[in-house]
Design an enzyme around this catalytic site. Structure first.
Site, mmCIF file in Angstrom:
data_model
loop_
_atom_site.group_PDB
_atom_site.id
_atom_site.type_symbol
_atom_site.label_atom_id
_atom_site.label_comp_id
_atom_site.label_asym_id
_atom_site.label_seq_id
_atom_site.Cartn_x
_atom_site.Cartn_y
_atom_site.Cartn_z
ATOM 1 N N GLN A 36 0.800 -1.220 0.000
ATOM 2 C CA GLN A 36 0.000 0.000 0.000
ATOM 3 C C GLN A 36 0.836 1.274 0.000
ATOM 4 O OE1 GLN A 36 -2.175 -1.622 3.509
ATOM 5 N NE2 GLN A 36 -4.019 -0.876 2.502
ATOM 6 N N ASP A 58 8.932 -3.974 13.294
ATOM 7 C CA ASP A 58 8.890 -5.387 12.940
ATOM 8 C C ASP A 58 8.719 -5.594 11.436
ATOM 9 O OD1 ASP A 58 8.459 -8.283 13.886
ATOM 10 O OD2 ASP A 58 6.681 -7.935 12.659
ATOM 11 N N TYR A 63 7.120 -10.479 3.774
ATOM 12 C CA TYR A 63 6.237 -9.331 3.588
ATOM 13 C C TYR A 63 6.518 -8.666 2.241
ATOM 14 C CZ TYR A 63 5.166 -9.645 8.624
ATOM 15 O OH TYR A 63 4.774 -10.067 9.876
ATOM 16 N N SER A 161 7.482 -17.515 16.260
ATOM 17 C CA SER A 161 6.193 -16.897 15.953
ATOM 18 C C SER A 161 5.178 -17.985 15.629
ATOM 19 C CB SER A 161 6.315 -15.930 14.765
ATOM 20 O OG SER A 161 5.063 -15.324 14.489
ATOM 21 N N TRP A 216 0.839 -9.629 17.620
ATOM 22 C CA TRP A 216 0.362 -9.015 16.381
ATOM 23 C C TRP A 216 -1.161 -9.097 16.325
ATOM 24 C CZ3 TRP A 216 -2.054 -12.136 12.602
ATOM 25 C CH2 TRP A 216 -1.891 -13.513 12.739
ATOM 26 N N SER A 217 -1.738 -8.276 15.470
ATOM 27 C CA SER A 217 -3.183 -8.206 15.253
ATOM 28 C C SER A 217 -3.980 -7.825 16.497
ATOM 29 C CB SER A 217 -3.705 -9.531 14.689
ATOM 30 O OG SER A 217 -4.958 -9.372 14.075
ATOM 31 N N PRO A 218 -3.578 -6.766 17.218
ATOM 32 C CA PRO A 218 -4.357 -6.351 18.389
ATOM 33 C C PRO A 218 -5.757 -5.887 18.018
ATOM 34 C CG PRO A 218 -2.779 -4.645 17.781
ATOM 35 C CD PRO A 218 -2.441 -5.855 16.962
ATOM 36 N N LEU A 219 -5.956 -5.544 16.738
ATOM 37 C CA LEU A 219 -7.270 -5.083 16.282
ATOM 38 C C LEU A 219 -8.001 -6.148 15.468
ATOM 39 C CD1 LEU A 219 -6.350 -1.403 15.292
ATOM 40 C CD2 LEU A 219 -7.399 -2.244 17.403
#
Length: 338
Positions: A36, A58, A63, A161, A216-219
């Site tokens: 993006q 991170d 990625y 991870s 990761w991905s707290p949301l």
């Protein structure tokens, strides 16, 4: 009197039992860098993170097929930041199409790490993660290879991870038997809707090994921001609008989850905060979490995420109970027998 700087908000925690201190909120390149945004936009986002005292950034070899590391490395180079002020991590597992470009063999760990450092334009990363468990490679081979990387000075610490507790325990057993360094940190998913591994499965490891967490991905991949609705398509600038994430969207944007998110709105309104801030602050309350990896494609999103630190003290017991009554996600502790 001058207003306190945004950096005054930031808190720092040790990465598990190590001496390394990381900002309790950090920034990750997943999804955004290379998919993006490019270097100039990355510089703006990274600079705003540093303004708030973020020191942990991170990344991973997979990625954007390595482009995320290239963008982060170039942005940091152009920003001319002092390397010792930063804690940089990357992850090894998916390095390319070749038969030996995937997994945690000694060959791929060493070659993959060298390739990561070239893309980042750095001599070392602070933390190197095994991005997933590799059941086709003996854990001893992986432990020895990660220690080789540390001995070479290409990384200072290593971690895992999405490994399960048994795999982490086995890695520590190998390291202890050989007099080597075990994994200091694990990077699991953790949020209001995904809690079992962090709160139950790993519970014995925090005391036993001093395991740190860079979650990761707290949301919940953005679901906990409240920007998604069952009755309308994902916003055009969101990750679920990207073709690569259509499959993930079909699993996350379901009625049961979105109803819980809607039910959390009144609590956020009562506290005069956003849903995202409520969700991130909730993660901060867990003292076993060393740092929470946030993502953002816009400067304002960075600000919103960082301002979550003002919300942490608002989450008194009664508010936490209200949240629990809505999400009903608290995992059951296993029964113990005497």
């Amino acid at each position: 009197m001058a207003a306190p700087s945004p950096a005054a908000l930031m808190k720092y925690r040790h990465l598990g039992r190590t001496g390394l201190k990381v900002s309790v909120l950090s920034y990750g390149a997943w999804v955004s860098f290379g998919n993006q945004i490019e270097v100039q936009a990355a510089k703006v986002l990274l600079a705003k993170c540093r303004e708030y005292g973020v020191n942990f950034f991170d990344n991973a070899e997979v990625y954007a097929n390595g482009k995320a590391e290239e963008i982060m490395g170039q942005a940091i180079k152009e920003l001319q930041w002092k390397r010792s002020d930063l804690v940089i991590s990357t992850k090894i597992f998916w390095g390319g199409q070749g038969v030996n470009d995937v997994g945690l063999s000694r060959k791929h760990i060493i070659e993959g790490t060298q390739a990561c450092l070239r893309r980042l334009q750095m001599d070392y990363v602070d933390v190197l993660f095994c991005h997933r468990p590799d059941t086709s490679t003996p854990i001893e081979e992986t432990v020895r290879a990660m220690n080789y990387v540390i001995d070479k000075g290409w990384a200072f610490y290593w971690g895992t991870s999405e490994w399960d507790a048994q795999q982490i325990t086995e890695a520590w057993a190998v390291a202890s038997r050989l007099g080597l360094i075990g994994p200091a940190v694990e990077q699991p998913q953790y949020n209001l809707l995904a809690r079992d591994r962090v709160e139950v499965e790993y519970a014995p490891l925090y005391q036993k090994f001093g395991l740190g967490l860079t979650i990761w991905s707290p949301l919940g991949s953005g679901v906990l921001t409240g920007k998604y609705s069952l009755n309308s398509p994902p916003p055009a600038d969101s990750r679920f609008a990207l073709e690569n994430y259509k499959n993930l969207a079909s699993r996350k944007l379901v009625d049961e989850i979105l109803q819980k998110v809607d039910a959390l709105r009144p609590i956020a309104v009562k506290l005069n905060v956003t849903l995202a801030q409520l969700a991130i602050a909730w993660c901060v309350k867990n003292e076993n979490v060393s740092t929470i990896i946030t993502g953002a494609t816009k400067e304002q999103q960075v600000v919103e995420n960082m301002e979550s630190l003002r919300v942490v003290d608002m989450l008194k017991d009664e508010i936490l109970t209200e949240i629990e009554d809505i999400v009903k996600s608290k995992p059951k502790k296993p029964e113990t027998f005497r």
